[in-house]
Every structure is written in structure tokens, then in C-alpha cells.
Design a protein around this motif. Structure first.
Motif: not given
Length: 336
Positions: A299-304, A325-331
Motif C-alpha cells: 500500500g505504501a507503494q500504491g498497490i492495493l 505489471w512492472k510496477c507490481l514486480e518492483q513493489a
């Protein structure tokens, strides 16, 4: 100094971006919502004709015919999402029933039966057969949400026969069935004591249209219809749903796409140390020791994501665009 435990988000269902935006100070538009299991590439609804907005909904507009063709049966009743049926079905059961429901599963089923005064018996996937003699109603989500557990058609029909022989019901919620229609019980209706719930929210990505169907015998459908009253679906929702159900080419291509995306999500989670314990083409379910901590770090990285505390687990829906997809992988890499 000990770091305080993260303040857990309150999640009754998936979604809740506004609450998350306030909690983390991230604008709503910047969130990646993976908490719902809704197809991020939903059916292109198009522009609803003005006349559809101006008239009262009519039952001979093609929706029931399209649904009968799609589900393989005309024994169906349109409702405002399967949630409408979930809330009403317990009121149609006289007396106090013993109702077997999986844990974890879609929590609205247990809530509705408890609030109607029935006794809910928590089950796990291995205890159904043993519990069946003591049940009046068995409610199953197939595939189960969030675990992804699947139930064989032969087993379901055998359980239904056992229940129906003494006036019991089998209710099967098939909200995530559309990618694997061959496993559906829809074509086995109508049978006394068998209720199948379907929805256009997940596979078709039309959750906001609030369109679902109850597939059941004529008498039960009539009782439900009487409680719902006229115009249970809006005209625009009927117009959109009829086109989505009739678009066979879109359905076939979407099934292929979702199977590939589901496998990609499973592989991504496994590569980042989150071994999926189950899932479908639309979501993956991972057991974790610290679900609130994982949810907070993502959540701190904007993913719920959807959190479950019993058992500790997370459900991940599908990202849509490549940058997501890249955002999720990095998070996930930063949260491990």
C-alpha cells in the motif's frame, strides 16, 4: 524503539481505493487496484442509445435470450448482480436451517444466512462429505474465492442429490466460472434444490452494471421475482449485458488472454517468493505469515491487494497495462 504494527485497512470486500488513498496519502488516480479479481480488460460497453435511457426496462429486449444461449438454459432470472440473490435466498428458506459454508470464502454468503436467523456451519474443502448429513443447505463458491479450490461436477451433483432427497438445497456461486464454462452446473438446471448464481462482474469486467442471474427451478425463481419486484435491472445494464453475452468472439479471445495472464501472475509471484496456494485465471491466492504487513508495504507503494487474516493470506488480481505489471514486480521485490 519497537516499530508499531501497521494500521490495517478495513476490507469487507475488494476495492476501497478512497480509504487507501487517505491512509497512505497517495492520490486515487495513482493506485494499482489488484484487490477485486475483476478483468482489467473488460467488455467494451460502447455508447448506450438515448432511447434506452428514456424507457422503462422491458423483458423482451433480448437479454434473457442471450443469457439462455450463453448459460445453456432458459431457467434463469436476471438480478442486480448475484449479490441481490445472496441477500434474498435465506429469506426463502423456512425454519432455521443448518447451512454449510466454506471458510474462507465470499463472506456475504455467511453474513446473509446468519442475519436471516440460520445456523452457519463453517467447513473446509475436505470436510464437506462428512458434514453433509447434518446440513439443510450447502453453499459453495466454485471456483472458491479466494482459495481457487475447484469442485468436480460429479461430486456437486451427488451432494445435490443427497440434499434434495430430504428437501435441502445446494447453492453454487459461479462468479469466477466463465473462463472454464465446461465445469459449470448451469446446464444441469432446473433441478429441485439446485441454485446456480452467475454474474457479469468478473470475467466481463462489468461490475458497475450490476448484472447477474439466478439459475433455478421455476417455483424458486417466481418467489425471488416476487420479492424483487419490477425493473430489478436498469435498461442500460440490460442493453450492455445482452451484447456482452452474445459476443462469442470476444468471449473466446478473452478466455485465451486471461489464461495466459493468470499464468503470468502465478509465475511472477513465485519468482518474488510468494508461492500461490491456489487461484484462477483472474486472481492468485498466497498464504503469508504477516498479511497486514504485506498489505501495508504494498500500500505504501500504491498497490492495493485483498487481505485475509484467517488464514493469513493475500489475493492478487491481474494488472492491466504493461507498466502495471512492472510496477507490481518492483513493489514485490521491495516488499520481500
Amino acid at each position: 524503539m519497537q516499530t508499531p504494527a501497521p494500521k490495517a485497512l478495513i476490507q469487507v470486500h475488494g476495492g476501497g481505493i478512497r480509504q487507501a488513498a487517505v491512509r497512505y496519502g497517495i492520490p486515487e488516480a495513482d493506485w494499482l487496484d489488484l484487490s477485486t479479481g475483476i478483468n482489467p480488460h473488460g467488455y467494451p460497453a460502447g455508447e448506450v442509445p438515448p432511447a434506452v435511457w428514456a424507457r422503462l426496462p422491458e423483458p423482451d429486449d433480448g437479454l434473457e435470450a442471450a443469457a439462455a444461449n450463453y448459460y445453456g438454459t432458459g431457467a434463469l432470472l436476471p438480478v442486480a448482480g448475484s449479490q441481490a440473490a445472496i441477500q434474498l435466498l435465506p429469506a426463502l428458506r423456512e425454519g432455521t436451517a443448518r447451512v454449510g459454508i466454506l471458510e474462507p470464502s465470499y463472506n456475504e454468503h455467511a453474513r446473509a444466512w446468519r442475519e436471516a436467523g440460520h445456523d452457519v456451519v463453517p467447513l473446509d474443502g475436505d470436510s464437506i462429505e462428512a458434514a453433509l448429513p447434518g446440513l439443510d443447505v450447502l453453499v459453495l463458491v466454485n471456483p472458491n474465492n479466494p482459495t481457487g479450490q475447484r469442485f468436480d461436477r460429479a461430486d456437486l451433483l451427488a451432494w445435490h442429490a443427497t440434499l434434495a432427497a430430504r428437501g435441502g438445497w445446494l447453492i453454487v456461486d459461479e462468479a469466477f466460472m466463465d473462463v472454464t464454462p465446461e465445469a459449470s452446473l448451469a446446464k444441469d438446471a432446473p433441478r429441485e434444490g439446485l441454485v446456480v448464481l452467475r454474474s457479469l462482474g468478473k470475467f466481463f469486467g462489468l461490475a458497475g452494471a450490476r448484472v447477474g442471474f439466478v439459475i433455478a427451478g421455476e417455483e424458486l425463481r417466481a418467489r425471488l421475482a416476487a420479492r424483487l419486484g419490477p425493473w430489478s435491472l436498469s435498461g442500460p445494464s440490460r442493453w450492455i449485458a445482452a451484447r456482452a453475452l452474445a459476443d462469442l468472439a470476444w468471449q473466446a479471445e478473452t478466455r485465451r488472454m486471461l489464461r495466459a495472464r493468470g499464468q503470468r501472475l502465478e509465475n511472477l509471484l513465485r519468482a518474488r517468493g510468494l508461492e500461490p496456494a491456489g487461484g484462477t485465471a483472474l486472481f492468485q491466492w498466497c498464504r503469508v505469515a504477516d498479511p497486514a504487513g504485506w498489505q501495508d508495504r504494498l500500500g505504501a507503494q500504491g498497490i492495493l491487494v485483498r487481505r485475509f487474516d484467517q488464514p493469513g493470506s493475500l489475493r492478487f488480481g491481474l494488472p492491466g497495462q504493461e507498466h502495471e505489471w512492472k510496477c507490481l514486480e518492483q513493489a514485490l521485490g521491495a516488499s520481500s
